[in-house]
Design a protein around this motif. Structure first.
Motif, PDB file in Angstrom:
ATOM      1  N   MET A  15       0.837  -1.204   0.000  1.00  7.47           N
ATOM      2  CA  MET A  15       0.000   0.000   0.000  1.00  7.47           C
ATOM      3  C   MET A  15       0.870   1.252   0.000  1.00  7.47           C
ATOM      4  O   MET A  15       0.499   2.270  -0.574  1.00  7.47           O
ATOM      5  N   GLN A  26      -5.993   6.140  -1.626  1.00  5.54           N
ATOM      6  CA  GLN A  26      -6.742   5.939  -0.390  1.00  5.54           C
ATOM      7  C   GLN A  26      -8.120   6.577  -0.484  1.00  5.54           C
ATOM      8  O   GLN A  26      -9.115   5.988  -0.084  1.00  5.54           O
ATOM      9  N   ILE A  35     -12.603   1.628   2.387  1.00  2.00           N
ATOM     10  CA  ILE A  35     -11.317   1.087   2.826  1.00  2.00           C
ATOM     11  C   ILE A  35     -10.355   2.250   3.056  1.00  2.00           C
ATOM     12  O   ILE A  35     -10.174   3.092   2.181  1.00  2.00           O
ATOM     13  N   GLY A  36      -9.750   2.284   4.237  1.00  2.00           N
ATOM     14  CA  GLY A  36      -8.662   3.222   4.488  1.00  2.00           C
ATOM     15  C   GLY A  36      -9.050   4.574   5.038  1.00  2.00           C
ATOM     16  O   GLY A  36      -8.201   5.444   5.182  1.00  2.00           O
ATOM     17  N   PHE A  43      -5.516   0.239   6.670  1.00  2.00           N
ATOM     18  CA  PHE A  43      -4.568  -0.763   6.196  1.00  2.00           C
ATOM     19  C   PHE A  43      -3.177  -0.341   6.631  1.00  2.00           C
ATOM     20  O   PHE A  43      -2.948   0.814   6.976  1.00  2.00           O
ATOM     21  N   GLN A  44      -2.264  -1.286   6.602  1.00  2.00           N
ATOM     22  CA  GLN A  44      -0.878  -1.026   6.970  1.00  2.00           C
ATOM     23  C   GLN A  44      -0.060  -0.750   5.710  1.00  2.00           C
ATOM     24  O   GLN A  44      -0.333  -1.333   4.654  1.00  2.00           O
ATOM     25  N   GLU A  47       1.120  -3.896   3.861  1.00  2.00           N
ATOM     26  CA  GLU A  47       0.160  -4.830   3.265  1.00  2.00           C
ATOM     27  C   GLU A  47       0.137  -4.637   1.760  1.00  2.00           C
ATOM     28  O   GLU A  47       0.281  -3.521   1.273  1.00  2.00           O
ATOM     29  N   GLN A  51      -3.840  -8.208  -0.494  1.00  2.00           N
ATOM     30  CA  GLN A  51      -4.222  -8.551   0.870  1.00  2.00           C
ATOM     31  C   GLN A  51      -5.354  -7.656   1.364  1.00  2.00           C
ATOM     32  O   GLN A  51      -6.292  -8.126   2.004  1.00  2.00           O
ATOM     33  N   VAL A  52      -5.270  -6.382   1.064  1.00  2.00           N
ATOM     34  CA  VAL A  52      -6.314  -5.443   1.474  1.00  2.00           C
ATOM     35  C   VAL A  52      -7.629  -5.795   0.793  1.00  2.00           C
ATOM     36  O   VAL A  52      -8.688  -5.825   1.437  1.00  2.00           O
ATOM     37  N   ARG A  55      -9.187  -9.110   2.418  1.00  2.00           N
ATOM     38  CA  ARG A  55      -9.830  -8.990   3.727  1.00  2.00           C
ATOM     39  C   ARG A  55     -10.981  -7.987   3.738  1.00  2.00           C
ATOM     40  O   ARG A  55     -11.621  -7.768   4.754  1.00  2.00           O
ATOM     41  N   ASN A  56     -11.260  -7.382   2.608  1.00  2.00           N
ATOM     42  CA  ASN A  56     -12.395  -6.467   2.473  1.00  2.00           C
ATOM     43  C   ASN A  56     -13.383  -7.048   1.468  1.00  2.00           C
ATOM     44  O   ASN A  56     -13.523  -6.565   0.341  1.00  2.00           O
TER      45      ASN A  56
END
Length: 187
Positions: A15, A26, A35-36, A43-44, A47, A51-52, A55-56
């Motif tokens: 990200m 973002q 998201i974000g 998110f990190q 990541e 991956q983001v 998980r979303n």
């Protein structure tokens, strides 16, 4: 802007890399997928985009990539270069020039004719401003003014632009008499 001219964007990019290539990513991810934008949906930096997405609600990565790139094109259409602003300042005396930085930054250095954007000024403009008038917003380096421009456009001010690179680019490229500065963030 054809996709070939866009920076690369893949699901295996972190990200941090995504945001470096697409500074508005973002905002784009939050607008469409929530998201974000806050701690619960954040998110990190390490990541990956994949991956983001996973998980979303398992958003298809290709769909997220396409949305980020489309949003990027929209962001680019809102930009005005320092050179274009210089011409506008000469030719449009009624230009509304708004500074979205802090009061301290504004008092230290500002573009001629700029007003500090406060809640009171926003209300004044939204209540009695001419929605057909050109509005240009700027910040320090061009990273925050896009959000403000989107807000103005969302309220009917269709001739809103933001300064690419902010006051820093304007000082560097157009008016070196404007002091440049760096913001140091304390840990």
């Amino acid at each position: 802007m054809p996709t070939a001219e866009l920076p690369p964007l893949t699901g295996d990019m972190t990200m941090s890399q995504v945001l470096q290539a697409y500074p508005g990513a973002q905002r784009a991810l939050f607008a469409r997928y929530h998201i974000g934008g806050c701690r619960s949906c954040g998110f990190q930096p390490g990541e990956t985009l994949a991956q983001v997405c996973e998980r979303n609600e398992n958003i298809p990565v290709a769909e997220a990539v396409a949305h980020i790139q489309e949003s990027h094109k929209g962001d680019a259409s809102l930009q005005i270069s320092p050179q274009e602003l210089e011409v506008l300042l000469r030719n449009k005396p009624d230009l509304v020039l708004l500074d979205v930085r802090t009061r301290e930054e504004h008092e230290a250095v500002k573009l001629p004719g700029a007003r500090l954007l406060t809640q009171e000024l926003v209300q004044e403009i939204f209540t009695s401003g001419d929605k057909t008038q050109t509005v240009v917003l700027y910040d320090h380096t061009g990273s925050r003014s896009l959000d403000a421009a989107a807000y103005f456009i969302g309220h009917g001010f269709g001739e809103t632009k933001c300064l690419t690179g902010g006051i820093d680019a304007y000082s560097s490229e157009i008016d070196p008499s404007l002091p440049r500065y760096r913001i140091e963030i304390e840990d």
